[in-house]
Design a protein around this motif. Structure first.
Motif, PDB file in Angstrom:
ATOM      1  N   LYS A  67     -96.793  49.375 -13.179  1.00  0.00           N
ATOM      2  CA  LYS A  67     -95.802  48.355 -13.547  1.00  0.00           C
ATOM      3  C   LYS A  67     -95.603  48.302 -15.054  1.00  0.00           C
ATOM      4  CE  LYS A  67     -96.225  45.282  -9.558  1.00  0.00           C
ATOM      5  NZ  LYS A  67     -96.493  43.915  -9.076  1.00  0.00           N
ATOM      6  N   GLN A  68     -96.688  48.432 -15.800  1.00  0.00           N
ATOM      7  CA  GLN A  68     -96.600  48.364 -17.261  1.00  0.00           C
ATOM      8  C   GLN A  68     -95.723  49.482 -17.821  1.00  0.00           C
ATOM      9  OE1 GLN A  68     -97.726  46.124 -19.418  1.00  0.00           O
ATOM     10  NE2 GLN A  68     -97.007  47.262 -21.199  1.00  0.00           N
ATOM     11  N   ARG A  69     -95.868  50.682 -17.279  1.00  0.00           N
ATOM     12  CA  ARG A  69     -95.063  51.803 -17.800  1.00  0.00           C
ATOM     13  C   ARG A  69     -93.746  51.979 -17.056  1.00  0.00           C
ATOM     14  NH1 ARG A  69     -95.002  56.613 -15.644  1.00  0.00           N
ATOM     15  NH2 ARG A  69     -95.002  57.685 -17.655  1.00  0.00           N
ATOM     16  N   GLU A  70     -93.452  51.043 -16.126  1.00  0.00           N
ATOM     17  CA  GLU A  70     -92.182  51.033 -15.399  1.00  0.00           C
ATOM     18  C   GLU A  70     -91.939  52.366 -14.695  1.00  0.00           C
ATOM     19  OE1 GLU A  70     -89.506  49.980 -18.550  1.00  0.00           O
ATOM     20  OE2 GLU A  70     -89.790  47.849 -18.209  1.00  0.00           O
ATOM     21  N   PHE A  71     -92.976  52.834 -13.990  1.00  0.00           N
ATOM     22  CA  PHE A  71     -92.875  54.128 -13.313  1.00  0.00           C
ATOM     23  C   PHE A  71     -91.873  54.087 -12.165  1.00  0.00           C
ATOM     24  CE2 PHE A  71     -94.348  56.877  -9.780  1.00  0.00           C
ATOM     25  CZ  PHE A  71     -94.083  58.101 -10.369  1.00  0.00           C
ATOM     26  N   PHE A  72     -91.921  53.027 -11.363  1.00  0.00           N
ATOM     27  CA  PHE A  72     -90.997  52.921 -10.236  1.00  0.00           C
ATOM     28  C   PHE A  72     -89.687  52.294 -10.708  1.00  0.00           C
ATOM     29  CE2 PHE A  72     -95.171  52.941  -8.103  1.00  0.00           C
ATOM     30  CZ  PHE A  72     -94.971  54.028  -7.253  1.00  0.00           C
ATOM     31  N   VAL A  73     -88.587  52.882 -10.256  1.00  0.00           N
ATOM     32  CA  VAL A  73     -87.263  52.422 -10.667  1.00  0.00           C
ATOM     33  C   VAL A  73     -86.441  52.106  -9.414  1.00  0.00           C
ATOM     34  CG1 VAL A  73     -87.323  53.761 -12.796  1.00  0.00           C
ATOM     35  CG2 VAL A  73     -86.356  54.783 -10.738  1.00  0.00           C
ATOM     36  N   SER A  74     -85.295  51.486  -9.624  1.00  0.00           N
ATOM     37  CA  SER A  74     -84.360  51.192  -8.538  1.00  0.00           C
ATOM     38  C   SER A  74     -83.012  51.796  -8.872  1.00  0.00           C
ATOM     39  CB  SER A  74     -84.223  49.676  -8.329  1.00  0.00           C
ATOM     40  OG  SER A  74     -85.454  49.096  -7.966  1.00  0.00           O
ATOM     41  N   MET A  75     -82.302  52.243  -7.847  1.00  0.00           N
ATOM     42  CA  MET A  75     -80.949  52.762  -8.043  1.00  0.00           C
ATOM     43  C   MET A  75     -80.179  52.629  -6.740  1.00  0.00           C
ATOM     44  SD  MET A  75     -81.573  56.891  -8.178  1.00  0.00           S
ATOM     45  CE  MET A  75     -82.786  56.785  -9.472  1.00  0.00           C
ATOM     46  N   ARG A 108     -85.498  60.384 -17.948  1.00  0.00           N
ATOM     47  CA  ARG A 108     -84.645  59.550 -17.113  1.00  0.00           C
ATOM     48  C   ARG A 108     -84.842  59.830 -15.626  1.00  0.00           C
ATOM     49  NH1 ARG A 108     -78.913  62.905 -17.757  1.00  0.00           N
ATOM     50  NH2 ARG A 108     -79.599  64.725 -16.573  1.00  0.00           N
ATOM     51  N   THR A 109     -84.659  58.823 -14.831  1.00  0.00           N
ATOM     52  CA  THR A 109     -84.380  58.928 -13.406  1.00  0.00           C
ATOM     53  C   THR A 109     -83.391  57.812 -13.146  1.00  0.00           C
ATOM     54  OG1 THR A 109     -86.587  59.776 -12.892  1.00  0.00           O
ATOM     55  CG2 THR A 109     -85.322  58.911 -11.068  1.00  0.00           C
ATOM     56  N   ASN A 110     -82.120  58.090 -13.415  1.00  0.00           N
ATOM     57  CA  ASN A 110     -81.136  57.011 -13.408  1.00  0.00           C
ATOM     58  C   ASN A 110     -79.892  57.319 -12.582  1.00  0.00           C
ATOM     59  OD1 ASN A 110     -79.951  58.924 -15.010  1.00  0.00           O
ATOM     60  ND2 ASN A 110     -79.902  57.689 -16.861  1.00  0.00           N
ATOM     61  N   ARG A 111     -79.860  58.485 -11.911  1.00  0.00           N
ATOM     62  CA  ARG A 111     -78.692  58.834 -11.085  1.00  0.00           C
ATOM     63  C   ARG A 111     -79.187  59.347  -9.745  1.00  0.00           C
ATOM     64  NH1 ARG A 111     -75.093  63.413 -11.459  1.00  0.00           N
ATOM     65  NH2 ARG A 111     -76.226  64.135 -13.295  1.00  0.00           N
ATOM     66  N   PRO A 112     -78.724  58.782  -8.637  1.00  0.00           N
ATOM     67  CA  PRO A 112     -79.246  59.187  -7.328  1.00  0.00           C
ATOM     68  C   PRO A 112     -78.852  60.611  -6.966  1.00  0.00           C
ATOM     69  CG  PRO A 112     -77.359  57.746  -7.059  1.00  0.00           C
ATOM     70  CD  PRO A 112     -77.674  57.745  -8.523  1.00  0.00           C
ATOM     71  N   ALA A 113     -79.552  61.179  -6.012  1.00  0.00           N
ATOM     72  CA  ALA A 113     -79.252  62.530  -5.532  1.00  0.00           C
ATOM     73  C   ALA A 113     -77.821  62.587  -5.006  1.00  0.00           C
ATOM     74  CB  ALA A 113     -80.241  62.912  -4.439  1.00  0.00           C
ATOM     75  N   PRO A 114     -77.164  63.739  -5.149  1.00  0.00           N
ATOM     76  CA  PRO A 114     -75.750  63.829  -4.739  1.00  0.00           C
ATOM     77  C   PRO A 114     -75.580  63.839  -3.224  1.00  0.00           C
ATOM     78  CG  PRO A 114     -76.568  65.982  -5.399  1.00  0.00           C
ATOM     79  CD  PRO A 114     -77.659  65.006  -5.712  1.00  0.00           C
ATOM     80  N   LEU A 115     -74.444  63.328  -2.783  1.00  0.00           N
ATOM     81  CA  LEU A 115     -74.016  63.537  -1.407  1.00  0.00           C
ATOM     82  C   LEU A 115     -73.730  65.018  -1.200  1.00  0.00           C
ATOM     83  CD1 LEU A 115     -71.470  60.577  -1.159  1.00  0.00           C
ATOM     84  CD2 LEU A 115     -73.787  60.614  -0.211  1.00  0.00           C
ATOM     85  N   LEU A 116     -73.695  65.469   0.032  1.00  0.00           N
ATOM     86  CA  LEU A 116     -73.432  66.872   0.308  1.00  0.00           C
ATOM     87  C   LEU A 116     -72.030  67.248  -0.179  1.00  0.00           C
ATOM     88  CD1 LEU A 116     -74.457  69.482   1.606  1.00  0.00           C
ATOM     89  CD2 LEU A 116     -73.499  68.693   3.781  1.00  0.00           C
ATOM     90  N   GLY A 117     -71.955  68.125  -1.172  1.00  0.00           N
ATOM     91  CA  GLY A 117     -70.675  68.563  -1.726  1.00  0.00           C
ATOM     92  C   GLY A 117     -69.984  67.519  -2.586  1.00  0.00           C
ATOM     93  N   GLU A 118     -70.716  66.522  -3.067  1.00  0.00           N
ATOM     94  CA  GLU A 118     -70.099  65.402  -3.796  1.00  0.00           C
ATOM     95  C   GLU A 118     -69.322  65.854  -5.026  1.00  0.00           C
ATOM     96  OE1 GLU A 118     -71.452  61.301  -6.158  1.00  0.00           O
ATOM     97  OE2 GLU A 118     -72.880  62.335  -4.874  1.00  0.00           O
ATOM     98  N   HIS A 119     -69.779  66.880  -5.718  1.00  0.00           N
ATOM     99  CA  HIS A 119     -69.147  67.262  -6.976  1.00  0.00           C
ATOM    100  C   HIS A 119     -68.357  68.563  -6.869  1.00  0.00           C
ATOM    101  CE1 HIS A 119     -72.623  64.654  -8.075  1.00  0.00           C
ATOM    102  NE2 HIS A 119     -71.688  64.089  -8.813  1.00  0.00           N
TER     103      HIS A 119
END
Length: 403
Positions: free
Chosen positions: A335-343, A367-378
């Motif tokens: 918690k102190q180093r904010e290892f777990f994040v939400s997105m 960073r871990t600030n962008r969720p995994a892409p949908l299939l073919g999203e980009h």
């Protein structure tokens, strides 16, 4: 603090399941732009759980979501001529090409490094395979269980009267991906100095054989010791084992005499420490560990994991609690180093307690600030906006199934 360590690097991943995706995920956390190529049916990891409510969904696989955050995702089949041409076009602006596809497919498509380096001399190519790019097994298909066995680690895990085990949860794939990412960082430094690309041949079996089994090889060369399966014990001076306590289990490691004496002092120097079975602590492990465990249990079963860890930490005795998932999620250090994040993910919804970056730098962001892409999203962004293809052409290719 706004800059990231790998801000100016572009990574192309033609990977599948764990090893290559985990490698590129570590690079993405450092700021690299990662474009992930998936077949039209999706990466194999999408078919693995855990899934919400145990209902399989290609967009909600916990494994896939973890391995592919911070990436752009496209669908492409390089085994088809048009798909192969597009892959070569993508390579024109690529710094690092990470692959875990069969070597025979790469040679057939002119995607082996010897061919690519003539066209892209600054390219850093990383090939992650079970058995490496040379030797008698180079063209063999393999899984985590095969690379763990060939690398030697399975000979040391399990009970001697039962079948050997592999480390759980595909650790061979994860370890190979991590080692490949480290090798890539060195290759980037070398390219900055020489202007030349590099081929990185990462064998999963070699990772086990060197990083984990190397110390057992040294023991064999120096002392003739052959490491065998010994259950929950490490076959050395007592005690080096996972043992039960009041509210779970703890690992205690005292191979050195100083550590053992400090351990005994920490628990009050009980009379039984002078018993004959402890005169040779190597024999204690091999011949008397059940009797020794019974003595230790008198103290261990009176204390919690937290109490034992604190007591032994103060005594400078190596130890660790065996934590549950809930305990890890609520660990004060995490918690102190904010290892777990939400997105937020467009299909899986709100992702809470999402594993974040496992390392931090004082002068560069991770960073871990962008969720995994949908299939073919980009697809449209990459094919049309970056590569210059028309939307109608892209749709026609999809309809004709040529990419």
């Amino acid at each position: 603090m706004d800059k990231q360590a790998l801000d100016n690097l572009r990574v192309l991943e033609w990977g599948n399941f764990i090893s290559a995706p985990f490698c590129t995920e570590m690079l993405a956390q450092l700021g690299a732009e990662v474009i992930k190529i998936e077949p039209p049916g999706g990466d194999e990891a999408r078919y693995y759980g855990p899934f919400p409510q145990d209902e399989p969904d290609l967009e909600k696989s916990g494994l896939f979501l973890y391995l592919n955050a911070n990436k752009s995702g496209i669908t492409l089949d390089p085994l088809k001529p048009t798909g192969r041409e597009i892959l070569f076009k993508l390579l024109e602006d690529t710094d690092i090409f990470v692959v875990n596809q069969p070597q025979l497919d790469l040679i057939k498509l002119d995607l082996d490094y010897e061919t690519l380096k003539r066209q892209y001399p600054k390219l850093i190519m990383t090939l992650i395979t079970p058995f490496g790019n040379s030797g008698p097994y180079r063209d063999w298909k393999g899984y985590d269980i095969n690379s763990c066995t060939l690398g030697g680690i399975t000979s040391t895990i399990g009970f001697p009267d039962r079948t050997p085990l592999t480390p759980p949860l595909h650790q061979g794939h994860h370890q190979a991906g991590m080692m490949a990412a480290i090798a890539i960082l060195f290759a980037v430094l070398n390219r900055d100095k020489t202007g030349q690309g590099t081929f990185i041949d990462q064998s999963e079996a070699d990772v086990w054989a060197t990083i984990h089994i190397g110390m057992y090889l040294q023991a064999f060369v120096n002392r003739g010791t052959i490491r065998k399966r010994t259950g929950h014990y490490v076959p050395q001076a007592y005690v080096d084992a996972v043992l039960p306590c009041k509210d779970g289990s703890v690992c205690i490691d005292t191979p050195q005499k100083r550590q053992w004496l400090s351990f005994m002092d920490a628990i009050g120097n009980p009379e039984w420490m002078n018993a004959q079975i402890f005169e040779d602590r190597n024999k204690t492990t091999s011949e008397y560990h059940e009797e020794a465990d019974a003595y230790l249990a008198q103290w261990l079963m009176k204390h919690t994991k937290k109490e034992i860890f604190k007591t032994l930490q103060d005594a400078r005795v190596p130890s660790a609690p065996v934590r549950t998932v809930d305990e890890i999620l609520n660990d004060p250090h995490m918690k102190q180093r904010e290892f777990f994040v939400s997105m937020d993910h467009p299909a899986a919804g709100r992702l809470n307690s999402y594993p974040g970056v496992s390392y931090k730098y004082s002068k560069k962001k991770s960073r871990t600030n962008r969720p995994a892409p949908l299939l073919g999203e980009h697809n449209e962004t990459i094919f049309c906006q970056q590569l210059g293809f028309e939307k109608d052409q892209l749709k026609r290719w999809r309809d004709e199934k040529v990419i």
